[in-house]
Design a protein around this motif. Structure first.
Motif, PDB file in Angstrom:
ATOM      1  N   ASN A 136       0.807  -0.975  -0.246  1.00  0.00           N
ATOM      2  CA  ASN A 136      -0.094  -0.072   0.124  1.00  0.00           C
ATOM      3  C   ASN A 136       0.870   0.974  -0.083  1.00  0.00           C
ATOM      4  O   ASN A 136       1.631   1.529   1.014  1.00  0.00           O
ATOM      5  CB  ASN A 136      -0.962  -0.232   1.136  1.00  0.00           C
ATOM      6  N   SER A 138       0.381   4.300   0.261  1.00  0.00           N
ATOM      7  CA  SER A 138      -0.113   5.320   1.250  1.00  0.00           C
ATOM      8  C   SER A 138       0.534   4.984   2.649  1.00  0.00           C
ATOM      9  O   SER A 138       0.319   5.629   3.451  1.00  0.00           O
ATOM     10  CB  SER A 138      -1.493   5.394   1.133  1.00  0.00           C
ATOM     11  N   ASP A 173      -3.587   2.836  12.378  1.00  0.00           N
ATOM     12  CA  ASP A 173      -3.834   1.733  11.298  1.00  0.00           C
ATOM     13  C   ASP A 173      -3.372   0.368  11.755  1.00  0.00           C
ATOM     14  O   ASP A 173      -2.299   0.492  12.381  1.00  0.00           O
ATOM     15  CB  ASP A 173      -3.703   2.384   9.901  1.00  0.00           C
ATOM     16  N   THR A 186      -4.123  -3.514   4.027  1.00  0.00           N
ATOM     17  CA  THR A 186      -4.454  -2.630   4.818  1.00  0.00           C
ATOM     18  C   THR A 186      -6.040  -2.786   5.319  1.00  0.00           C
ATOM     19  O   THR A 186      -6.823  -2.232   4.430  1.00  0.00           O
ATOM     20  CB  THR A 186      -4.262  -1.148   4.378  1.00  0.00           C
ATOM     21  N   VAL A 188      -9.863  -2.043   6.378  1.00  0.00           N
ATOM     22  CA  VAL A 188     -10.589  -0.861   6.389  1.00  0.00           C
ATOM     23  C   VAL A 188     -11.411  -1.390   7.988  1.00  0.00           C
ATOM     24  O   VAL A 188     -12.291  -2.141   8.002  1.00  0.00           O
ATOM     25  CB  VAL A 188     -11.548  -0.444   5.600  1.00  0.00           C
TER      26      VAL A 188
HETATM   27  C1  LIG Z   1      -4.090   1.797   1.911  1.00  0.00           C
HETATM   28  O1  LIG Z   1      -3.867   2.477   3.276  1.00  0.00           O
HETATM   29  C2  LIG Z   1      -4.869   3.573   3.512  1.00  0.00           C
HETATM   30  C3  LIG Z   1      -4.410   4.340   4.698  1.00  0.00           C
HETATM   31  O2  LIG Z   1      -4.117   3.240   5.872  1.00  0.00           O
HETATM   32  C4  LIG Z   1      -6.028   2.877   3.581  1.00  0.00           C
HETATM   33  O3  LIG Z   1      -7.159   4.058   3.814  1.00  0.00           O
HETATM   34  C5  LIG Z   1      -6.496   2.298   1.981  1.00  0.00           C
HETATM   35  O4  LIG Z   1      -7.707   1.642   2.201  1.00  0.00           O
HETATM   36  C6  LIG Z   1      -5.407   1.215   1.785  1.00  0.00           C
HETATM   37  N1  LIG Z   1      -5.704   0.719   0.348  1.00  0.00           N
HETATM   38  C7  LIG Z   1      -5.725  -0.549   0.513  1.00  0.00           C
HETATM   39  C8  LIG Z   1      -5.845  -1.093  -1.074  1.00  0.00           C
HETATM   40  O5  LIG Z   1      -5.525  -1.397   1.302  1.00  0.00           O
END
Ligand SMILES: *[C@@H]1O[C@H](CO)[C@@H](O)[C@H](O)[C@H]1NC(C)=O
Ligand SMILES: *[C@@H]1O[C@H](CO)[C@@H](O)[C@H](O)[C@H]1NC(C)=O
Length: 436
Positions: A136, A138, A173, A186, A188
């Protein structure tokens, strides 16, 4: 060879072996290292010596452990970067691969702002980094977080702090790396997510629940210790959070502490400080959380052989011993580091200097418990086997036997240890040891 030559040859060989064992050096006091128990080897990765982040790797073979005053340190192949404030865990599938996750990587004292996971193969002392699928982007590189690996080889990261900036944000997270597929995810999660935190500690229960204890959050940019009455549980099966309120004795909130899970489901917490300042000791040093009734207690323990108050030390469970290593002496107002090892017998509740405790017969079955155990800076399983055969294994028992038998000759040989010229000349003749 005549007999005289044989005798000389024998003592020369003995000499080299003793040099190899006794003269190879000991690690300097340090803190913020990562540590893991791999089989019977207790490894230490990186850390900080005063203000320098180091790449050294050391281990103690606990199967040869004699006493805390005669530690037989071995160095292993160094990391490619200096490393601190991360954590390590051991793959439970092969019991030999160590993952170092999060943390600060330094190269000539500059941050490498990466999210690299360093991998150490303890069987052949090889270092590598991972190729992760679906990483990820981000995800922001972070430090000051514990890592937990479950029985299926999934690594769980929770929280930690962004690198580099002075008032860097903290995270809350969860990120998961499945080491069997190298897939990153990651999840949610919206319910009961804890506040961001760093320098917290964690253990994994056999049920797959991770227990997060302590750490700090930021209140008006100031580090503020999280109450130990607030226990955060993460279920690795359902990927959900629950908060528990722990009662019992009042225990200072803290950061940089360690926790281990012992055989009866109790958690032993050691050390930590109430804030980032030097001298801010959290009290008491040692407390116990009963995870059946969620109550803290402060056992009454003799201070004989006890460690000083420590922060950013390491703790692992080996058999029924909690082994505390390195760390910063929390009460000192100038940075003062610990280079010693301390051992707590979690059955008899006493600090000891060796691994020869007598177990009361009523509790002798506890050593067969198989619960997974993790600490702030490390993960360990209660395996005591898996002896890695590596060329630099030395049979200390045999050598000590020999050196005792050799008597005066042995003493004369040992006295050469201080003579660098001899040391250098002789070490060149010894079999190369990784890390030298
Ligand atoms: C990547 O991490 C971000 C922040 O934690 C999160 O909001 C997002 O859903 C994640 N993307 C994936 C594809 O898991
Ligand atoms: C790793 O350790 C666990 C726990 O002791 C054991 O059950 C398992 O068989 C070991 N695996 C290997 C490959 O050694």
């Amino acid at each position: 060879m005549n007999l005289f030559q044989k005798v000389i040859y024998f003592f020369l060989t003995l000499n080299l072996i003793i040099f190899h064992v006794i003269c190879q050096g000991i690690p300097s006091p340090r803190y913020e290292q990562a540590s893991s128990l791999v089989g019977t080897r207790l490894y230490f990765f990186g850390g900080v010596i005063n203000t320098t982040t180091i790449n050294e790797v050391w281990y103690l073979d606990l199967s040869n452990f004699i006493s805390t005053s005669t530690l037989q340190w071995k160095s292993d192949v160094s990391m490619t970067v200096g490393y601190n404030l991360g954590a390590s865990c051991v793959n439970p599938i092969d019991n030999s691969t160590v993952y170092l996750v999060g943390g600060r990587s330094f190269n000539t004292n500059n941050y490498l702002n990466t999210s690299s996971i360093y991998v150490f193969n303890s069987k052949n002392s090889q270092w590598s980094t991972l190729n992760i699928t679906g990483f990820n982007n981000s995800f922001i590189a972070r430090n000051e977080l514990p890592v937990i690996i479950n029985n299926n080889g999934k690594i769980f990261l929770f929280g930690g702090r962004k690198l580099e900036i002075n008032v860097a944000p903290l995270f809350n997270d969860i990120n998961i790396l499945d080491t069997t597929t190298m897939i990153w995810s990651t999840p949610v999660i919206s319910q009961n997510v804890p506040t961001p935190r760093g320098d917290h500690a964690a253990v994994l229960l056999p049920t797959g629940i991770i227990i997060y204890i302590g750490g700090y959050n930021l209140v008006s940019s100031i580090n503020s210790a999280i109450s130990l009455n607030e226990i955060q549980l993460f279920d690795t099966n359902s990927l959900s959070w629950t908060t528990r309120s722990a009662g019992g004795n009042s225990i200072d909130g803290r950061l940089g502490h360690s926790v281990i899970l012992i055989q009866n489901g109790n958690i032993i917490l050691y050390g930590g400080s109430i804030g980032s300042n030097l001298g801010s000791q959290a009290l008491p040093d040692l407390a116990v959380l009963d995870t059946n009734i969620w109550e803290w207690s402060i056992p009454s323990i003799s201070q004989l052989n006890a460690p000083p108050p420590l922060t950013f030390h390491s703790a692992v469970l080996y058999k029924f011993y909690m082994i505390i290593s390195f760390g910063r002496i929390t009460t000192a107002t100038n940075l003062t580091l610990n280079g010693n090892i301390y051992i707590f017998d979690t059955i008899n509740y006493v600090w000891v200097t060796n691994l020869n405790s007598i177990i009361p017969s009523t509790t002798s079955t506890v050593t067969t418990a198989t619960s997974k155990v993790s600490t702030k800076t490390s993960h360990t399983t209660q395996t005591t086997v898996n002896s890695n055969s590596s060329s630099n294994n030395v049979n200390y028992g045999l050598i000590i036997g020999i050196s005792v038998a050799a008597g005066a000759v042995g003493i004369a040989i040992l006295s050469f240890c201080g003579m660098k010229i001899y040391k250098n000349r002789l070490q060149r003749k010894t079999v190369a040891t990784p890390g030298h």
